[in-house]
Each structure stands twice: as C-alpha cells, then as structure tokens.
Design a protein around this motif. Structure first.
Motif, mmCIF file in Angstrom:
data_model
loop_
_atom_site.group_PDB
_atom_site.id
_atom_site.type_symbol
_atom_site.label_atom_id
_atom_site.label_comp_id
_atom_site.label_asym_id
_atom_site.label_seq_id
_atom_site.Cartn_x
_atom_site.Cartn_y
_atom_site.Cartn_z
ATOM 1 N N MET A 117 -1.947 -9.054 5.448
ATOM 2 C CA MET A 117 -1.092 -9.565 4.361
ATOM 3 C C MET A 117 0.342 -9.093 4.571
ATOM 4 S SD MET A 117 -3.127 -9.776 0.778
ATOM 5 C CE MET A 117 -3.726 -8.106 0.666
ATOM 6 N N CYS A 118 0.903 -9.457 5.697
ATOM 7 C CA CYS A 118 2.285 -9.064 6.001
ATOM 8 C C CYS A 118 3.253 -9.512 4.907
ATOM 9 C CB CYS A 118 2.723 -9.667 7.331
ATOM 10 S SG CYS A 118 1.897 -8.944 8.758
ATOM 11 N N ALA A 119 2.949 -10.637 4.271
ATOM 12 C CA ALA A 119 3.860 -11.152 3.246
ATOM 13 C C ALA A 119 3.947 -10.217 2.042
ATOM 14 C CB ALA A 119 3.417 -12.544 2.794
ATOM 15 N N ARG A 120 2.977 -9.322 1.879
ATOM 16 C CA ARG A 120 3.004 -8.383 0.748
ATOM 17 C C ARG A 120 3.391 -6.963 1.188
ATOM 18 N NH1 ARG A 120 1.989 -11.177 -3.429
ATOM 19 N NH2 ARG A 120 0.332 -12.715 -3.569
ATOM 20 N N CYS A 121 3.817 -6.800 2.410
ATOM 21 C CA CYS A 121 4.101 -5.461 2.947
ATOM 22 C C CYS A 121 5.481 -4.983 2.518
ATOM 23 C CB CYS A 121 4.025 -5.512 4.470
ATOM 24 S SG CYS A 121 4.388 -3.928 5.249
ATOM 25 N N THR A 122 5.552 -3.734 2.086
ATOM 26 C CA THR A 122 6.855 -3.145 1.741
ATOM 27 C C THR A 122 7.293 -2.114 2.783
ATOM 28 O OG1 THR A 122 5.704 -1.516 0.402
ATOM 29 C CG2 THR A 122 6.565 -3.453 -0.751
ATOM 30 N N LYS A 123 6.419 -1.776 3.711
ATOM 31 C CA LYS A 123 6.740 -0.738 4.714
ATOM 32 C C LYS A 123 7.440 -1.330 5.933
ATOM 33 C CE LYS A 123 4.124 2.574 2.749
ATOM 34 N NZ LYS A 123 4.575 3.862 2.288
ATOM 35 N N VAL A 124 6.903 -2.443 6.410
ATOM 36 C CA VAL A 124 7.434 -3.154 7.582
ATOM 37 C C VAL A 124 7.735 -2.187 8.727
ATOM 38 C CG1 VAL A 124 8.966 -5.039 8.312
ATOM 39 C CG2 VAL A 124 8.425 -4.773 5.908
ATOM 40 N N VAL A 125 6.770 -1.371 9.062
ATOM 41 C CA VAL A 125 6.981 -0.410 10.151
ATOM 42 C C VAL A 125 6.965 -1.106 11.519
ATOM 43 C CG1 VAL A 125 6.034 1.524 8.841
ATOM 44 C CG2 VAL A 125 4.525 0.193 10.320
ATOM 45 N N CYS A 126 6.585 -2.384 11.531
ATOM 46 C CA CYS A 126 6.634 -3.134 12.797
ATOM 47 C C CYS A 126 8.072 -3.478 13.178
ATOM 48 C CB CYS A 126 5.799 -4.405 12.683
ATOM 49 S SG CYS A 126 6.275 -5.417 11.266
ATOM 50 N N SER A 127 8.987 -3.347 12.259
ATOM 51 C CA SER A 127 10.393 -3.664 12.543
ATOM 52 C C SER A 127 11.283 -2.531 12.049
ATOM 53 C CB SER A 127 10.767 -4.987 11.856
ATOM 54 O OG SER A 127 12.074 -5.364 12.205
ATOM 55 N N GLN A 135 1.863 4.784 9.117
ATOM 56 C CA GLN A 135 2.359 4.598 7.745
ATOM 57 C C GLN A 135 2.224 3.154 7.257
ATOM 58 O OE1 GLN A 135 6.395 6.120 7.429
ATOM 59 N NE2 GLN A 135 5.827 7.957 8.574
ATOM 60 N N ALA A 136 1.700 2.289 8.097
ATOM 61 C CA ALA A 136 1.525 0.884 7.697
ATOM 62 C C ALA A 136 0.432 0.796 6.635
ATOM 63 C CB ALA A 136 1.157 0.043 8.921
ATOM 64 N N PRO A 137 0.482 -0.217 5.785
ATOM 65 C CA PRO A 137 -0.555 -0.364 4.756
ATOM 66 C C PRO A 137 -1.913 -0.699 5.373
ATOM 67 C CG PRO A 137 0.934 -2.247 4.751
ATOM 68 C CD PRO A 137 1.525 -1.253 5.693
ATOM 69 N N ALA A 138 -2.967 -0.519 4.584
ATOM 70 C CA ALA A 138 -4.325 -0.742 5.094
ATOM 71 C C ALA A 138 -4.539 -2.187 5.526
ATOM 72 C CB ALA A 138 -5.344 -0.362 4.018
ATOM 73 N N PHE A 139 -3.792 -3.115 4.899
ATOM 74 C CA PHE A 139 -3.981 -4.531 5.267
ATOM 75 C C PHE A 139 -3.160 -4.944 6.478
ATOM 76 C CE2 PHE A 139 -0.871 -4.739 1.599
ATOM 77 C CZ PHE A 139 0.256 -5.027 2.362
ATOM 78 N N CYS A 140 -2.517 -3.984 7.122
ATOM 79 C CA CYS A 140 -1.666 -4.303 8.282
ATOM 80 C C CYS A 140 -2.529 -4.794 9.451
ATOM 81 C CB CYS A 140 -0.903 -3.059 8.709
ATOM 82 S SG CYS A 140 0.085 -3.323 10.192
ATOM 83 N N PRO A 141 -2.177 -5.913 10.048
ATOM 84 C CA PRO A 141 -2.946 -6.393 11.203
ATOM 85 C C PRO A 141 -2.939 -5.406 12.378
ATOM 86 C CG PRO A 141 -0.999 -7.759 10.823
ATOM 87 C CD PRO A 141 -1.122 -6.846 9.648
ATOM 88 N N MET A 142 -1.912 -4.549 12.449
ATOM 89 C CA MET A 142 -1.897 -3.556 13.537
ATOM 90 C C MET A 142 -3.019 -2.548 13.351
ATOM 91 S SD MET A 142 2.160 -2.921 14.276
ATOM 92 C CE MET A 142 2.623 -2.378 12.633
ATOM 93 N N LYS A 143 -3.446 -2.345 12.091
ATOM 94 C CA LYS A 143 -4.567 -1.441 11.831
ATOM 95 C C LYS A 143 -5.901 -2.183 11.844
ATOM 96 C CE LYS A 143 -2.448 2.294 9.229
ATOM 97 N NZ LYS A 143 -2.208 2.886 7.912
HETATM 98 S S1 SF4 Z 1 2.619 -5.880 10.745
HETATM 99 FE FE1 SF4 Z 1 2.022 -4.237 9.348
HETATM 100 S S2 SF4 Z 1 3.919 -3.112 9.007
HETATM 101 FE FE2 SF4 Z 1 4.485 -5.116 9.817
HETATM 102 S S3 SF4 Z 1 4.823 -6.379 7.993
HETATM 103 FE FE3 SF4 Z 1 2.697 -6.678 8.654
HETATM 104 S S4 SF4 Z 1 1.578 -5.222 7.381
HETATM 105 FE FE4 SF4 Z 1 3.700 -4.574 7.340
#
Ligand code: SF4
Length: 231
Positions: free
Chosen positions: A8-18, A31-39
């Motif tokens: 659910m990248c659209a709901r992410c407030t951390k955006v640690v990918c950028s 530190q990415a949220p649990a729904f992060c595709p990287m996790k």
């Molecule tokens: S890839 Fe992870 S850190 Fe980046 S926006 Fe999506 S959920 Fe957030």
C-alpha cells in the motif's frame, strides 16, 4: 481471520524507498511500514532488479531516466519543469533511435491524431496510424444489443477494435506504438495484444478533456461523490 497484508505505497508516510541521503548511505528499509512491498515481497523485488542486468533492458531504462532528468532545469530560484509530454515523447524516441512510430487513436480524437502526425513527421519520424474503428466490424460481433448502441437502435455501429490496432502496429513492426485516447477496457486490450514497445500520450476522459486527474483534484468539492462509500 486476519486480513493478508498487500502493498500500500499510496498510504505510506515513511517513503524510505526515496530517502534524502548521500551516496553510499543505506536507505533505512527496516523503518518501512509493514505493508511495504520491500518487506512483503523481497524475492519479487530481487527478480525485478535482476531484469535490469540484461543489456537491452538496462540501456532502455537508462535512457528513460536520462529523459526524466532532462525534463527539469536547475535555476538559481530552484528546480522547474520545462518539457511537456509530447516533447518528451519526441526526445525519448530520438534517444532510442526510433524511426517508425505508430499511433493507435480513438475516433473521438481524430483531430488530435492528425496534429500529432504532423508534429511527429515534422520531427523526422515515419508515422503510421490506426483508428479504433478499423475493420468496420458491427458491434453485434461482440454481443452489443440495439439498446446498447450509442446512436440508438436501428443504426449500424462499428465496434472499437483495439486488438486490430495492436496487430496492425505489430505487423508493421513500428519502433514505438503510441496510444492516443483509447477508452477504458479498449486500452486494456490494446496493451495486452501490443507486442512492440508502447507508450501512452493520452487516455480518454470525455468530461475533462482527457485529463482524468481533474476528477481527483475536484474530489473534495464538485466531485465529492467519488468519496462517498459504496458497498
Ligand atoms: S516502497 Fe515501502 S517505503 Fe516506499 S512508499 Fe512503498 S511502502 Fe513506503
């Protein structure tokens, strides 16, 4: 039963990918949220990243990123944009050394297709174009009833044939197919059947002059109905 997490990248407030980091510093993926595709899907990401090892894919991706870079200019007052999408299309096609372009357009954008052809020819490309109605196949072929015809019962109405548009551009082996204003669903079929490199100049929006995002920009006011919950 617990709901399965989906990205659910659209709901992410951390955006640690950028992140805003210097070269050599590591993005804090933990530190990415649990729904992060990287996790959630690290194997898929590893496979996707490996795709860029193929020299042709890597070069295509590199040119796309160079094009992205060139769309900005850095001035004393800050970074600003400078290239509209149609010029981006021209520049990218030149970068890729494409010579032959093919436009798949909707009948409703025939005028735009003519103008685009002029623009692209003026920039040195050979341009083929295919209208959605190609084939002149009656809509009855796909089960449309008299009541479902846009002009009303009793009229011959030919169907949009995005498959024919795609197959014609495939047969011509154009270097790049350009989708211009195809309807929802028709565009899906075109994308599914198109086997040459393809990009989109515009998508159909009959109300907002082919700018569907206008409805989102107005979703807090005139189009607030978009935000009412339905089952
Ligand atoms: S890839 Fe992870 S850190 Fe980046 S926006 Fe999506 S959920 Fe957030």
């Amino acid at each position: 039963m617990a709901k399965k997490l989906v990205p659910m990248c659209a709901r992410c407030t951390k955006v640690v990918c950028s992140p805003t980091l210097k070269n050599g510093e590591e993005p804090p993926i933990d530190q990415a949220p649990a729904f992060c595709p990287m996790k959630l899907m690290p194997e898929v990401l590893a496979r996707a990243t490996a795709e860029y090892d193929a020299p042709n894919v890597r070069e295509f991706a590199r040119l796309a990123s160079v094009q992205e870079f060139e769309c900005y200019e850095h001035l004393p007052e800050g970074r600003r944009t400078k290239i509209p999408r149609v010029e981006e299309l021209i520049q990218f096609a030149h970068k890729c050394d494409y010579k032959r372009l093919g436009i798949a357009f909707c009948s409703g954008l025939a005028n735009e297709a003519r103008i685009l052809t002029d623009v692209l020819e003026n920039k040195g490309f050979q341009v083929a174009s295919v209208r959605c109605k190609v084939g002149a196949t009656p809509k009855e072929h796909i089960g449309i009833t008299e009541e479902q015809k846009i002009r009303g019962p009793g009229w011959l109405e030919t169907m949009c044939s995005p498959i024919a548009q795609a197959e014609i551009l495939n047969a011509l082996e154009v270097d790049l197919a350009i989708m211009l204003g195809l309807c929802i669903g028709h565009d899906t079929l075109f994308i599914r059947y198109c086997r040459v490199p393809m990009t989109v100049l515009a998508v159909k929006d009959r109300v907002f002059g082919h700018n569907p995002l206008a409805a989102l920009y107005l979703s807090g006011s005139y189009y607030s109905r978009l935000m009412t919950k339905t089952k």
